[in-house]
Design an enzyme around this catalytic site. Structure first.
Site, short mmCIF file in Angstrom:
data_model
loop_
_atom_site.label_atom_id
_atom_site.label_comp_id
_atom_site.label_asym_id
_atom_site.label_seq_id
_atom_site.Cartn_x
_atom_site.Cartn_y
_atom_site.Cartn_z
N GLY A 130 0.93 -1.20 -0.03
CA GLY A 130 0.01 0.19 -0.11
C GLY A 130 0.99 1.32 0.02
O GLY A 130 1.95 1.34 0.17
N LEU A 168 0.96 3.77 2.22
CA LEU A 168 1.68 4.52 3.37
C LEU A 168 2.99 3.46 3.83
O LEU A 168 3.80 3.82 3.84
CB LEU A 168 0.71 3.91 4.58
CG LEU A 168 1.26 4.22 6.04
CD1 LEU A 168 1.62 5.45 6.08
CD2 LEU A 168 0.17 3.50 7.02
N LEU A 171 1.64 12.56 16.54
CA LEU A 171 2.30 12.81 17.99
C LEU A 171 3.93 12.42 17.63
O LEU A 171 4.50 12.70 18.56
CB LEU A 171 1.79 11.71 18.91
CG LEU A 171 0.59 11.86 19.27
CD1 LEU A 171 -0.02 10.84 20.31
CD2 LEU A 171 0.28 13.19 20.27
N HIS A 227 -5.72 13.70 15.34
CA HIS A 227 -4.63 14.69 15.12
C HIS A 227 -4.60 15.96 16.07
O HIS A 227 -4.02 16.26 16.86
CB HIS A 227 -4.30 15.28 13.86
CG HIS A 227 -3.97 14.13 12.74
ND1 HIS A 227 -3.47 12.95 13.17
CD2 HIS A 227 -4.06 14.23 11.46
CE1 HIS A 227 -3.16 12.07 12.09
NE2 HIS A 227 -3.44 12.86 11.29
N ARG A 229 -0.94 25.20 2.64
CA ARG A 229 -0.59 23.99 3.57
C ARG A 229 -0.08 24.52 4.61
O ARG A 229 1.03 25.03 4.81
CB ARG A 229 0.28 23.09 2.69
CG ARG A 229 0.81 21.89 3.67
CD ARG A 229 1.61 20.82 2.96
NE ARG A 229 2.11 19.96 3.80
CZ ARG A 229 3.11 19.80 4.39
NH1 ARG A 229 4.25 20.93 4.15
NH2 ARG A 229 3.81 18.79 5.05
N GLN A 283 4.07 22.53 10.77
CA GLN A 283 4.55 22.24 9.30
C GLN A 283 3.83 23.27 8.38
O GLN A 283 2.88 23.81 8.86
CB GLN A 283 4.03 20.73 9.01
CG GLN A 283 2.65 20.58 8.85
CD GLN A 283 2.25 19.16 8.19
OE1 GLN A 283 2.90 18.34 8.54
NE2 GLN A 283 1.01 19.23 7.66
N TYR A 323 7.63 31.02 17.40
CA TYR A 323 7.78 32.48 17.50
C TYR A 323 6.81 33.24 18.50
O TYR A 323 5.62 32.61 18.72
CB TYR A 323 7.83 33.19 16.43
CG TYR A 323 6.62 32.88 15.28
CD1 TYR A 323 5.63 33.77 15.28
CD2 TYR A 323 6.64 31.80 14.37
CE1 TYR A 323 4.35 33.84 14.74
CE2 TYR A 323 5.22 31.81 13.47
CZ TYR A 323 4.25 32.68 13.73
OH TYR A 323 3.44 32.42 12.88
N ASP A 344 11.64 35.13 16.84
CA ASP A 344 11.65 34.10 16.06
C ASP A 344 12.62 32.76 16.18
O ASP A 344 13.74 33.20 16.33
CB ASP A 344 11.69 34.43 14.46
CG ASP A 344 11.16 33.53 13.43
OD1 ASP A 344 10.87 32.21 13.86
OD2 ASP A 344 11.06 33.74 12.15
#
Length: 495
Positions: A75, A77, A245, A305, A396, A425, A431, A451
């Site tokens: 598959g 994944l 996680l 999540h 994103r 992400q 920051y 930052d």
């Protein structure tokens, strides 16, 4: 009598010498860098000098055999994430070099055909060519059905032969340890788990089962799956994986909160106005239309999540960094969250979703959702937690934004509230938004940022993938970043 006393003294000296030697071997096995002092039973280890590094305290045996068996090995994944992660942690020396990998799926492949098909991402990774060839030889394949006793018996036979090869090359080997990664649909979790238990477990070492989300469709179906899995294996053998996680910035939340004295005193309703946890993708279902339409964005992202991130942000300080202490606090805070309702949730669907492959033309499955949750305890009462997630959006991004209450000072007008932002992400960063005086004679106030962008601050061109962290933790028996059964039930009770 003198002879007996001398013999007893010699035996005691031998025992002390053996214990000392064993301690030295354990220290050497757990140390990733010189001078490391590992704290027993904790997620983290302290090193000498000015820096802290993190490692599980569980040591590997150089004599024992280790096998990672990936169900659903053909598959996406497995090809895109699992095999590359295994290659990288093997190359980094984070798991035993003699670890063997066996793929199991319904597709018809020889070992060589499977390696050519499944290891494309590994071969294109930035790894030395000689190591890639070595890794390819560690990967084997068994064709089988997830409901076949005979096929799992064949799997057991192949794995046992590979383990025996290691035993012959490592005299003194006593244990054969196996990890079973269920990269398969939830509908076959229990079926596969039953046949593994009946036909394919090791009888001379530990057996661990990794289960991928989604863990059911609702609280009832989740409880049904978990009851059967726990009855077969027990909680200590189960690793329910939520790859979020394992992300670097999520793993950093405990450090950010509890290793810095400036945050804990203000981490409460008196100082924080709201918390916004965001997950945005600029792509659609990417060929997963049939799966996604069956679950939707709330089950696919928010229920796992985002709730896991919320738990780490809102939990109380754990008694220690031991796995069960961390998970105890996560369960406590999830039980304090008021369940989501229609009145506090907005859903939507991106334009063109119904034209995606395998999506029904009349589908009303949400691809976007915002929920406002409240944690009903003394620390957080009255502070809204906004959970936002969606596909097919303008960018994103995944981040945690903690907005503090406005300053009550009368000295300056038009000030903006402080914010602490953790960017999960892309371009991992932490920051702090704050007010400062604009350089010059005018005395104007502006909002700017302190930052800490990881790629510019740390000399590390690429951060480890979440699956690299998590697979290594499974091999070491560390449950800290895996979802416990009661924790899963508490999350399903929220949304």
């Amino acid at each position: 009598q003198q002879q007996q006393q001398q013999q007893q003294q010699q035996q005691q000296q031998q025992q002390q010498q053996q214990q000392k030697q064993q301690k030295q071997e354990e220290d050497a096995a757990t140390a990733d860098t010189p001078g490391r002092r590992t704290l027993p039973g904790t997620l983290f280890a302290r090193t000498g000098g000015d820096t802290n590094t993190y490692a599980s305290s569980t040591a590997f045996s150089q004599q024992d055999a280790y096998t990672v068996i990936v169900l659903g090995a053909s598959g996406d994944l497995a090809r895109k994430k699992l095999f590359p992660a295994l290659a990288k942690i093997l190359h980094a020396g984070l798991i035993p070099p003699h670890t063997t990998i066996v793929g199991f799926a319904r597709s018809e492949f020889s070992d060589e055909e499977f390696r050519a098909s499944a290891l494309v991402k590994v071969m294109s990774a930035k790894l030395p060519p000689d190591f890639v060839e070595l890794f390819k030889n560690k990967v084997h394949y068994v064709k089988g059905d997830y409901g076949s006793d005979a096929d799992f018996a064949e799997l057991h036979k192949v794995v046992s032969q590979l383990e025996q090869q290691h035993v012959q090359s490592a005299p003194g080997a006593q244990h054969a340890n196996r990890v079973f990664y269920l990269s398969v649909p939830p509908s076959v979790f229990v079926t596969a788990a039953v046949h593994i238990k009946r036909n394919a477990i090791s009888n001379s070492g530990w057996n661990r089962l990794i289960v991928e989300k989604p863990f059911g469709r609702d609280l009832e179906s989740s409880n049904n799956i978990q009851q059967q899995l726990v009855w077969l294996y027990g909680e200590d053998q189960l690793f329910r994986i939520d790859h979020y996680l394992g992300k670097e910035m999520v793993r950093n939340l405990l450090v950010l909160r509890f290793a810095n004295s400036i945050y804990e005193p203000i981490w409460n309703k008196e100082n924080i106005k709201c918390v916004v946890i965001t997950f945005k993708e600029d792509i659609g279902t990417e060929g997963r239309g049939g799966y996604f339409d069956n679950y939707g964005i709330i089950r696919d992202v928010m229920q796992n999540h985002l709730l896991q991130v919320l738990a780490l942000v809102a939990m109380e300080p754990p008694v220690s960094l031991a796995a069960e202490d961390i998970r105890n606090e996560k369960v406590k805070v999830l039980r304090c969250v008021r369940p989501a309702s229609f009145g506090t949730t907005i859903v939507g669907q991106y334009e063109g979703y119904r034209k995606e492959k395998d999506v029904p033309p009349e589908s009303v499955t949400p691809t976007f959702a915002v929920a406002v949750l409240c944690v009903q305890n003394q620390r957080w009462s009255g502070v809204p937690f906004f959970l936002k997630c969606g596909k097919g959006l303008n960018e994103r991004k995944a981040e945690i934004r903690v907005q503090f209450r406005p300053s009550e000072t009368f000295l300056f007008e038009h000030t903006l509230p402080n914010e602490l932002v953790v960017r999960i992400q892309p371009n991992e960063a932490v920051y702090q938004k704050m007010m400062t005086k604009l350089p010059g004679l005018a005395g104007e106030l502006v909002q700017t940022e302190l930052d800490l962008t990881y790629h510019s601050r740390f000399n590390q061109p690429q951060l480890p993938d979440a699956y690299e962290h998590l697979i290594r933790d499974v091999m070491r028996g560390d449950h800290s970043l895996f979802v416990r059964g009661d924790e899963l039930a508490a999350a399903w009770a929220v949304c």
